[in-house]
Design an enzyme around this catalytic site. Structure first.
Site, PDB file in Angstrom:
ATOM      1  N   GLU A 363       0.828  -1.219   0.000  1.00  0.00           N
ATOM      2  CA  GLU A 363       0.000   0.000   0.000  1.00  0.00           C
ATOM      3  C   GLU A 363       0.864   1.271   0.000  1.00  0.00           C
ATOM      4  O   GLU A 363       0.546   2.265   0.645  1.00  0.00           O
ATOM      5  CB  GLU A 363      -1.026  -0.035   1.133  1.00  0.00           C
ATOM      6  CG  GLU A 363      -1.943  -1.241   0.955  1.00  0.00           C
ATOM      7  CD  GLU A 363      -3.229  -1.187   1.702  1.00  0.00           C
ATOM      8  OE1 GLU A 363      -3.763  -0.089   1.879  1.00  0.00           O
ATOM      9  OE2 GLU A 363      -3.709  -2.265   2.096  1.00  0.00           O
TER      10      GLU A 363
HETATM   11  N1  CAA Z   1      -6.115  11.698  -3.830  1.00  0.00           N
HETATM   12  C1  CAA Z   1      -6.672  12.126  -5.002  1.00  0.00           C
HETATM   13  N2  CAA Z   1      -5.944  12.374  -6.109  1.00  0.00           N
HETATM   14  C2  CAA Z   1      -4.629  12.194  -6.044  1.00  0.00           C
HETATM   15  C3  CAA Z   1      -3.972  11.751  -4.879  1.00  0.00           C
HETATM   16  C4  CAA Z   1      -4.780  11.504  -3.741  1.00  0.00           C
HETATM   17  N3  CAA Z   1      -4.238  11.082  -2.595  1.00  0.00           N
HETATM   18  N4  CAA Z   1      -2.649  11.634  -5.111  1.00  0.00           N
HETATM   19  C5  CAA Z   1      -2.460  12.018  -6.391  1.00  0.00           C
HETATM   20  N5  CAA Z   1      -3.650  12.341  -6.951  1.00  0.00           N
HETATM   21  C6  CAA Z   1      -3.894  12.829  -8.302  1.00  0.00           C
HETATM   22  C7  CAA Z   1      -3.129  14.141  -8.523  1.00  0.00           C
HETATM   23  O1  CAA Z   1      -3.899  15.242  -8.110  1.00  0.00           O
HETATM   24  C8  CAA Z   1      -2.922  14.118 -10.011  1.00  0.00           C
HETATM   25  O2  CAA Z   1      -4.096  14.530 -10.650  1.00  0.00           O
HETATM   26  P1  CAA Z   1      -4.023  15.348 -12.061  1.00  0.00           P
HETATM   27  O3  CAA Z   1      -3.299  14.436 -13.023  1.00  0.00           O
HETATM   28  O4  CAA Z   1      -5.446  15.573 -12.414  1.00  0.00           O
HETATM   29  O5  CAA Z   1      -3.230  16.608 -11.798  1.00  0.00           O
HETATM   30  C9  CAA Z   1      -2.754  12.633 -10.336  1.00  0.00           C
HETATM   31  O6  CAA Z   1      -3.350  11.914  -9.237  1.00  0.00           O
HETATM   32  C10 CAA Z   1      -1.310  12.237 -10.494  1.00  0.00           C
HETATM   33  O7  CAA Z   1      -0.624  12.641  -9.314  1.00  0.00           O
HETATM   34  P2  CAA Z   1       0.952  12.524  -9.198  1.00  0.00           P
HETATM   35  O8  CAA Z   1       1.584  13.189 -10.407  1.00  0.00           O
HETATM   36  O9  CAA Z   1       1.347  12.956  -7.837  1.00  0.00           O
HETATM   37  O10 CAA Z   1       1.118  10.936  -9.365  1.00  0.00           O
HETATM   38  P3  CAA Z   1       2.390  10.070  -9.689  1.00  0.00           P
HETATM   39  O11 CAA Z   1       2.132   9.267 -10.893  1.00  0.00           O
HETATM   40  O12 CAA Z   1       3.632  10.917  -9.609  1.00  0.00           O
HETATM   41  O13 CAA Z   1       2.375   9.039  -8.462  1.00  0.00           O
HETATM   42  C11 CAA Z   1       2.702   8.192  -6.260  1.00  0.00           C
HETATM   43  C12 CAA Z   1       2.500   9.418  -7.168  1.00  0.00           C
HETATM   44  C13 CAA Z   1       2.558   8.749  -4.850  1.00  0.00           C
HETATM   45  C14 CAA Z   1       4.058   7.556  -6.431  1.00  0.00           C
HETATM   46  C15 CAA Z   1       1.570   7.159  -6.539  1.00  0.00           C
HETATM   47  O14 CAA Z   1       1.728   6.549  -7.811  1.00  0.00           O
HETATM   48  C16 CAA Z   1       1.532   6.050  -5.511  1.00  0.00           C
HETATM   49  O15 CAA Z   1       0.919   6.218  -4.459  1.00  0.00           O
HETATM   50  N6  CAA Z   1       2.201   4.906  -5.801  1.00  0.00           N
HETATM   51  C17 CAA Z   1       2.164   3.729  -4.921  1.00  0.00           C
HETATM   52  C18 CAA Z   1       1.004   2.875  -5.256  1.00  0.00           C
HETATM   53  C19 CAA Z   1       0.673   1.932  -4.164  1.00  0.00           C
HETATM   54  O16 CAA Z   1       0.517   2.298  -3.006  1.00  0.00           O
HETATM   55  N7  CAA Z   1       0.504   0.664  -4.515  1.00  0.00           N
HETATM   56  C20 CAA Z   1       0.094  -0.349  -3.611  1.00  0.00           C
HETATM   57  C21 CAA Z   1      -1.072  -1.091  -4.194  1.00  0.00           C
HETATM   58  S1  CAA Z   1      -2.129  -2.018  -3.152  1.00  0.00           S
HETATM   59  C22 CAA Z   1      -1.182  -3.222  -2.422  1.00  0.00           C
HETATM   60  O17 CAA Z   1      -0.212  -2.911  -1.846  1.00  0.00           O
HETATM   61  C23 CAA Z   1      -1.563  -4.644  -2.490  1.00  0.00           C
HETATM   62  C24 CAA Z   1      -2.590  -5.054  -1.581  1.00  0.00           C
HETATM   63  O18 CAA Z   1      -3.489  -5.771  -1.975  1.00  0.00           O
HETATM   64  C25 CAA Z   1      -2.525  -4.696  -0.125  1.00  0.00           C
END
Ligand code: CAA
Length: 380
Positions: A363
Site C-alpha cells: 500500500e
Molecule cells: N487523492 C486524489 N488524487 C490524487 C492523490 C490523492 N491522494 N494523489 C495524487 N492524486 C492525483 C493528482 O492530483 C494528479 O491529478 P491530475 O493528473 O489531475 O493533476 C494525479 O493523481 C497524479 O498525481 P501525481 O503526479 O502525484 O502521481 P504520480 O504518478 O507521480 O504518483 C505516487 C504518485 C505517490 C508515487 C503514486 O503513484 C503512488 O501512491 N504509488 C504507490 C502505489 C501503491 O501504493 N501501490 C500499492 C497497491 S495495493 C497493495 O499494496 C496490495 C494489496 O493488496 C494490499
C-alpha cells in the site's frame, strides 16, 4: 490531540481485544506455519460486525467509526498480522471505494454482502510493471456495447484467492496517461476472470496473495466504478484510507512485540538477575514504548481526520511511514532481547518481525509515503 474514547469506542475496543486474545491468538502460529487462510476466523469476525465497521447500517455495516476500525486492526495485529491485513484490505481497499464512489445501485448490490462479511473483497491495482509507478497500467478495458472487455494481469493481490468481489483498475484510454485509467467492480465468476500464481511470503503467511488474470473478461458497463478516466484518483484516494489500515496493523505488531518482550524479560534470568533488571533491557523497552506511542498518535490522528471528513492524505502517509518503520525496529529489538529463543519459532516475536517488514512495502512503500509527505511540504 485528544484521544478520549467514547463509551462505544471503549466497548468496541474491549470486544476486539477479547476476540483477538481468545479467537485469533490461538491460531496465529498455526496459520503462519501452514500458510493457511483462517476462514473460520473471518466467519466469526463477520458475526461481530468486524468486516464493515465504519459503514452505515443501511448497507449492512456496523455503523461505527474510522477510529474504531483502526483500533480493531491494531488489536488483531497485536496477536496476528495476517488476520489484521485480511480485515484491512477487505475494508479499506474494496468496501471503501464502492461506498465512496459507487452508484446507489452498486452500493445496494455489493455492500450488504461485503459489509456483513458474507463475501470478501480485494483490490487489483498492482501489475508486474506498475508497482510504485501505479499509473503505468497495462491492463486494458475496451467498451463493446453493454460491457467492457478487460485484458491483462494483476499481481500481489491481498485476499486474491478468497475474494468474491474485486475493485480493479484498467486503461480505457492509453493516450490519456493517468487520466485514462478507470475503475471496475469485478466478480470472481465473470467470464474471462481467473486467479494465477499464489505467492509464498516471508510474513503474513496466512493471508492469501495471488495474481489475477483477465482474458477477454466481460465486465458489465454498469460495473464501471466512478467515471471513465477517474480510476487513478479513486485508487489514490482508496490508498489514503488503506494506509490508515496498514499503519494500524504496524502499530499493533509493535505493541504485541513489546507485550511479549516485557513478559519474557521479567521471567528470564541470566547472571543471577532477571533480564528486566538490566539497564540495557529497560532502555531498549523504554525506547520501543516511546516510539510506539508516537506511532499511535499519528495513526489515531489520521483515523480521526478521515472520520471527520478532513483532508487526511498527508496524515495517513505520515502514520503509515512512522508506524511501519517503528514496527520493523521494535520487532527486531524484541527478537534481540529474546536472544537465541527469539530467533526460534517457539516464541511469537520471530513471526512478528517477519510480519512487520511488509508494512514498509505494501500500500505504498516507505519511499512512496515520503514522496507524498514531501508533496505536502511543497518540495516536489
Ligand atoms: N487523492 C486524489 N488524487 C490524487 C492523490 C490523492 N491522494 N494523489 C495524487 N492524486 C492525483 C493528482 O492530483 C494528479 O491529478 P491530475 O493528473 O489531475 O493533476 C494525479 O493523481 C497524479 O498525481 P501525481 O503526479 O502525484 O502521481 P504520480 O504518478 O507521480 O504518483 C505516487 C504518485 C505517490 C508515487 C503514486 O503513484 C503512488 O501512491 N504509488 C504507490 C502505489 C501503491 O501504493 N501501490 C500499492 C497497491 S495495493 C497493495 O499494496 C496490495 C494489496 O493488496 C494490499
Amino acid at each position: 490531540m485528544d484521544f478520549h474514547l467514547t463509551k462505544e469506542q471503549q466497548m468496541l475496543r474491549k470486544m476486539y481485544r477479547e476476540f483477538a486474545e481468545n479467537e485469533v491468538k490461538p491460531l496465529a502460529e498455526e496459520i503462519d506455519e501452514e500458510e493457511r487462510f483462517p476462514m473460520e476466523t473471518v466467519e466469526k469476525m463477520a458475526k461481530l460486525g468486524m468486516m464493515g465497521i465504519y459503514f452505515p447500517k443501511e448497507y449492512g455495516g456496523a455503523g461505527g467509526d474510522v477510529l474504531s476500525y483502526a483500533m480493531c486492526v491494531e488489536e488483531l495485529a497485536k496477536v496476528c498480522g495476517t488476520t489484521a491485513v485480511i480485515v484491512s484490505a477487505h475494508t479499506s481497499l474494496c468496501c471503501a471505494p464502492i461506498f465512496e464512489h459507487g452508484t446507489e445501485e452498486q452500493k445496494q448490490k455489493y455492500l450488504p454482502d461485503l459489509l456483513s462479511g458474507r463475501k470478501i473483497g480485494a483490490f487489483g491495482l498492482t501489475e508486474p510493471g506498475a508497482g510504485t509507478d501505479a499509473s503505468g497500467q497495462q491492463t486494458t478495458a475496451v467498451l463493446e456495447g453493454d460491457h467492457y472487455v478487460l485484458n491483462g494481469s494483476k499481481c500481489f493481490i491481498t485476499n486474491g484467492n478468497v475474494a468474491d468481489t474485486f475493485v480493479v483498475f484498467a486503461m480505457t484510454d492509453k493516450k490519456a496517461g493517468n487520466h485514462g485509467i478507470s475503475a471496475f467492480i469485478v466478480e470472481r465468476d465473470f467470464p474471462g476472470f481467473s486467479q494465477g500464481k499464489h505467492e509464498k511470503k516471508m510474513g503474513i503467511r496466512g493471508s492469501s496473495t495471488c495474481d489475477l488474470i483477465f482474458e477477454d473478461c466481460i465486465v458489465p458497463k454498469e460495473n464501471l466504478l466512478g467515471k471513465e478516466g477517474k480510476g487513478f484518483k479513486i485508487a489514490m484516494q482508496t490508498l489514503d484510507g488503506g494506509r490508515i489500515g496498514i499503519a494500524s496493523q504496524a502499530l499493533g505488531l509493535a505493541e504485541g512485540a513489546i507485550d511479549e518482550a516485557v513478559k519474557y524479560t521479567k521471567e528470564r534470568v541470566q547472571f543471577g538477575r532477571r533480564l528486566s533488571q538490566f539497564q540495557n533491557t529497560q532502555f531498549q523497552l523504554a525506547d520501543m514504548a516511546c516510539r510506539t506511542q508516537a506511532a499511535q498518535h499519528l495513526v489515531y490522528a489520521a483515523a480521526m481526520a478521515k472520520e471527520n471528513h478532513e483532508s487526511y492524505s498527508e496524515k495517513a502517509a505520515m502514520a503509515k511511514l512512522f508506524a511501519a518503520e517503528t514496527a520493523s525496529d521494535v520487532t527486531r529489538r524484541a527478537v534481540q532481547l529474546f536472544g537465541g529463543y527469539g530467533y526460534t519459532r517457539e516464541y511469537p516475536v520471530e513471526r512478528m518481525m517477519r510480519d512487520a517488514k511488509i508494512t514498509e512495502i505494501y500500500e505504498g512503500t516507505s519511499e512512496v509515503q515520503r514522496m507524498v509527505i514531501a508533496k505536502y511540504l511543497g518540495v516536489n
